[in-house]
Design an enzyme around this catalytic site. Structure first.
Site, PDB file in Angstrom:
ATOM      1  N   ARG A  51       0.853  -1.184   0.000  1.00 14.13           N
ATOM      2  CA  ARG A  51       0.000   0.000   0.000  1.00 14.13           C
ATOM      3  C   ARG A  51       0.882   1.224   0.000  1.00 14.13           C
ATOM      4  O   ARG A  51       2.090   1.134   0.188  1.00 14.13           O
ATOM      5  CB  ARG A  51      -1.025   0.006   1.143  1.00 14.13           C
ATOM      6  CG  ARG A  51      -0.638  -0.525   2.484  1.00 14.13           C
ATOM      7  CD  ARG A  51       0.363   0.269   3.275  1.00 14.13           C
ATOM      8  NE  ARG A  51       0.054   1.675   3.328  1.00 14.13           N
ATOM      9  CZ  ARG A  51       0.956   2.622   3.417  1.00 14.13           C
ATOM     10  NH1 ARG A  51       2.249   2.318   3.488  1.00 14.13           N
ATOM     11  NH2 ARG A  51       0.627   3.892   3.465  1.00 14.13           N
ATOM     12  N   GLY A  52       0.215   2.388  -0.184  1.00 15.22           N
ATOM     13  CA  GLY A  52       0.971   3.613  -0.422  1.00 15.22           C
ATOM     14  C   GLY A  52       1.012   3.819  -1.928  1.00 15.22           C
ATOM     15  O   GLY A  52       1.222   2.859  -2.690  1.00 15.22           O
ATOM     16  N   ALA A  53       0.765   5.062  -2.347  1.00 12.08           N
ATOM     17  CA  ALA A  53       0.506   5.317  -3.766  1.00 12.08           C
ATOM     18  C   ALA A  53       1.629   4.843  -4.704  1.00 12.08           C
ATOM     19  O   ALA A  53       1.381   4.070  -5.635  1.00 12.08           O
ATOM     20  CB  ALA A  53       0.214   6.805  -3.949  1.00 12.08           C
ATOM     21  N   GLN A 199      -1.797   2.854   9.866  1.00  9.84           N
ATOM     22  CA  GLN A 199      -0.562   2.972   9.086  1.00  9.84           C
ATOM     23  C   GLN A 199       0.455   3.862   9.798  1.00  9.84           C
ATOM     24  O   GLN A 199       1.660   3.704   9.604  1.00  9.84           O
ATOM     25  CB  GLN A 199      -0.857   3.537   7.688  1.00  9.84           C
ATOM     26  CG  GLN A 199      -1.564   2.572   6.754  1.00  9.84           C
ATOM     27  CD  GLN A 199      -3.070   2.732   6.791  1.00  9.84           C
ATOM     28  OE1 GLN A 199      -3.638   3.147   7.803  1.00  9.84           O
ATOM     29  NE2 GLN A 199      -3.736   2.413   5.700  1.00  9.84           N
ATOM     30  N   ASP A 240      -2.335  10.715  -2.612  1.00 11.46           N
ATOM     31  CA  ASP A 240      -2.660   9.595  -3.506  1.00 11.46           C
ATOM     32  C   ASP A 240      -3.082  10.066  -4.887  1.00 11.46           C
ATOM     33  O   ASP A 240      -2.902   9.354  -5.865  1.00 11.46           O
ATOM     34  CB  ASP A 240      -3.736   8.718  -2.874  1.00 11.46           C
ATOM     35  CG  ASP A 240      -3.167   7.999  -1.660  1.00 11.46           C
ATOM     36  OD1 ASP A 240      -3.175   8.589  -0.557  1.00 11.46           O
ATOM     37  OD2 ASP A 240      -2.659   6.871  -1.830  1.00 11.46           O
ATOM     38  N   ASN A 250      -5.659  12.154   0.144  1.00 14.06           N
ATOM     39  CA  ASN A 250      -4.718  11.380   0.967  1.00 14.06           C
ATOM     40  C   ASN A 250      -5.545  10.616   2.000  1.00 14.06           C
ATOM     41  O   ASN A 250      -6.781  10.728   2.051  1.00 14.06           O
ATOM     42  CB  ASN A 250      -3.680  12.298   1.624  1.00 14.06           C
ATOM     43  CG  ASN A 250      -2.536  11.505   2.232  1.00 14.06           C
ATOM     44  OD1 ASN A 250      -1.942  10.643   1.583  1.00 14.06           O
ATOM     45  ND2 ASN A 250      -2.212  11.757   3.493  1.00 14.06           N
ATOM     46  N   LYS A 251      -4.875   9.843   2.812  1.00 14.08           N
ATOM     47  CA  LYS A 251      -5.533   8.995   3.813  1.00 14.08           C
ATOM     48  C   LYS A 251      -6.623   9.740   4.580  1.00 14.08           C
ATOM     49  O   LYS A 251      -6.449  10.899   4.953  1.00 14.08           O
ATOM     50  CB  LYS A 251      -4.465   8.464   4.771  1.00 14.08           C
ATOM     51  CG  LYS A 251      -4.961   7.629   5.928  1.00 14.08           C
ATOM     52  CD  LYS A 251      -5.842   6.469   5.509  1.00 14.08           C
ATOM     53  CE  LYS A 251      -5.205   5.599   4.449  1.00 14.08           C
ATOM     54  NZ  LYS A 251      -6.176   4.675   3.801  1.00 14.08           N
TER      55      LYS A 251
HETATM   56  C1  RUB Z   1      -1.867   5.531   1.839  1.00  7.88           C
HETATM   57  C2  RUB Z   1      -1.863   6.991   2.023  1.00  7.88           C
HETATM   58  C3  RUB Z   1      -0.512   7.608   2.009  1.00  7.88           C
HETATM   59  C4  RUB Z   1      -0.154   7.927   0.595  1.00  7.88           C
HETATM   60  C5  RUB Z   1       1.283   8.267   0.578  1.00  7.88           C
HETATM   61  O1  RUB Z   1      -3.115   4.943   2.029  1.00  7.88           O
HETATM   62  O2  RUB Z   1      -2.843   7.671   2.101  1.00  7.88           O
HETATM   63  O3  RUB Z   1      -0.456   8.793   2.742  1.00  7.88           O
HETATM   64  O4  RUB Z   1      -0.357   6.827  -0.257  1.00  7.88           O
HETATM   65  O5  RUB Z   1       1.679   8.190  -0.733  1.00  7.88           O
HETATM   66  P1  RUB Z   1      -3.203   3.360   2.048  1.00  7.88           P
HETATM   67  P2  RUB Z   1       2.991   8.901  -1.127  1.00  7.88           P
HETATM   68  O6  RUB Z   1      -2.413   2.893   3.216  1.00  7.88           O
HETATM   69  O7  RUB Z   1      -4.671   3.096   2.179  1.00  7.88           O
HETATM   70  O8  RUB Z   1      -2.648   2.877   0.738  1.00  7.88           O
HETATM   71  O9  RUB Z   1       4.074   7.975  -0.713  1.00  7.88           O
HETATM   72  O10 RUB Z   1       2.822   9.153  -2.577  1.00  7.88           O
HETATM   73  O11 RUB Z   1       3.064  10.194  -0.409  1.00  7.88           O
END
Ligand code: RUB
Length: 347
Positions: A51-53, A199, A240, A250-251
């Site tokens: 997870r994470g974009a 998270q 995201d 974002n989250k």
């Molecule tokens: C993840 C989330 C993170 C971003 C960060 O949500 O919201 O803040 O994805 O991405 P999940 P980046 O855990 O539901 O995937 O690394 O691009 O800043």
């Protein structure tokens, strides 16, 4: 800058298999998953093992590659299997732009007119590797750019996890903090625990602890208090999807943090690479927000914390309007309002 993706990274491809650290089990257990099919990859993305974009973009690219590699060794079969994999993976999680960016890159390889099966597989493999390496390179550039707004001695607050786990090597907002620490700046990070899936406490606290950055874990509902107490100099989170006008998904909970920051006169920054920017998406109403399973809210750590039939609303993301964002830290420098102009650097 280590420009290879290899064992030891949170996600890597080797011997026809996709390996990834199962983020749902951290920090209690370190388990590496070994995936062989697009369906397994789609499930891993859907259940947040990865997870994470940026990380789900990388997983999506390698998931599409697995489709190609599992097909009969003729160009038509490879094209069909890869397209089926791309469609499956695209349906896993709707909000993060990076997944679609990566799948579009893989689709472009299919359309490039390669006529030999081996050459097509190799081109798809090269494209997936390039996506992973681009994440590393852009995050490094972003971490450098972000230093401008991180003074020595500052205290920052972040929400969710935007570190190496979310993005392979450096991370976005957490990557900025890690680079500040590496340069000898003394910083302190307030880490929102990030309900419902934690998270912040499970991953960001782990990320910061392993590099030795001082941090304090707080329940999400404590952010207002520490801001009012004057303990937070700035807020920085990942994103995201960033719309063309700067509205940033974002989250869930990020919007609330941005409103609190505004109320306390604290600057709120987003940190994200160009692959998170979606110039085809004009503004907030065009961002699809993923809704997740009710039991994620009815439980905590596997224990029921609500009636098992409690009605639940569980959006995974919210959108912070551009007007709350003091700057967007990107691999092309820090962008400032009006974002409809400054984001054009990614057109
Ligand atoms: C993840 C989330 C993170 C971003 C960060 O949500 O919201 O803040 O994805 O991405 P999940 P980046 O855990 O539901 O995937 O690394 O691009 O800043």
């Amino acid at each position: 800058l280590k420009l290879t993706v290899e064992p030891g990274d949170s996600i890597y491809f080797k011997d026809g298999r996709l390996f990834m650290l199962d983020q749902t089990l951290l920090p209690a257990r370190t388990v590496v998953l070994e995936l062989e099919t697009p369906a397994q990859t789609e499930q891993a993305i859907r259940r947040l093992a990865v997870r994470g974009a940026p990380a789900i973009g990388i997983a999506g690219a390698y998931g599409a590659l697995l489709g190609a590699m599992n097909a009969e060794p003729d160009v038509d079969s490879i094209m069909l299997a890869t397209r089926e994999a791309i469609a499956l993976l695209a349906a896993s999680r709707p909000t993060a732009r990076n997944l679609f960016w990566a799948l579009e890159v893989m689709e472009a390889v299919l359309r490039s007119g390669i006529e030999a099966p081996d050459a097509l597989i190799k081109a798809l493999r090269d494209a997936a590797d390039r996506i992973a390496l681009e994440v590393i390179e852009t995050d490094k550039a972003l971490a450098d750019a972000g230093q401008e707004v991180i003074p020595d001695g500052c205290s920052v607050l972040t929400h969710c996890n935007s570190g190496a786990l979310a993005a392979l090597r450096y991370g976005t907002a957490v990557g900025v903090f890690v680079e500040a620490h590496r340069r000898g700046k003394h910083i302190h990070v307030f880490v929102d625990e990030t309900r419902p899936l934690l998270q912040g406490s499970r991953l960001t606290a782990w990320d910061l602890g392993r590099v030795g950055i001082p941090y304090t874990l707080i329940p999400d509902n404590t952010a207002a208090m520490v801001m009012k107490q004057g303990k937070v100099d700035l807020v920085m989170t990942g994103a995201d999807r960033i719309a063309a006008n700067g509205d940033s998904a974002n989250k869930i909970g990020t919007y609330g943090v941005a409103v609190l920051a505004r109320a306390h006169g604290i600057p709120f920054y987003i940190a994200a690479p160009g692959s998170t920017v979606d110039l085809q998406c004009p503004a907030e109403p065009d961002i699809v927000i993923e809704e997740r399973y009710p039991d994620e809210v009815r439980t905590c750590g596997g224990t029921m914390t609500a009636p098992s039939d409690a009605p639940v609303y569980n959006p995974a993301f919210d959108v912070t309007p551009a007007g709350y964002i003091a700057g967007i830290v990107t691999d092309r420098g820090i962008l400032r309002p009006p974002y409809s102009e400054s984001l054009k650097v990614f057109s």
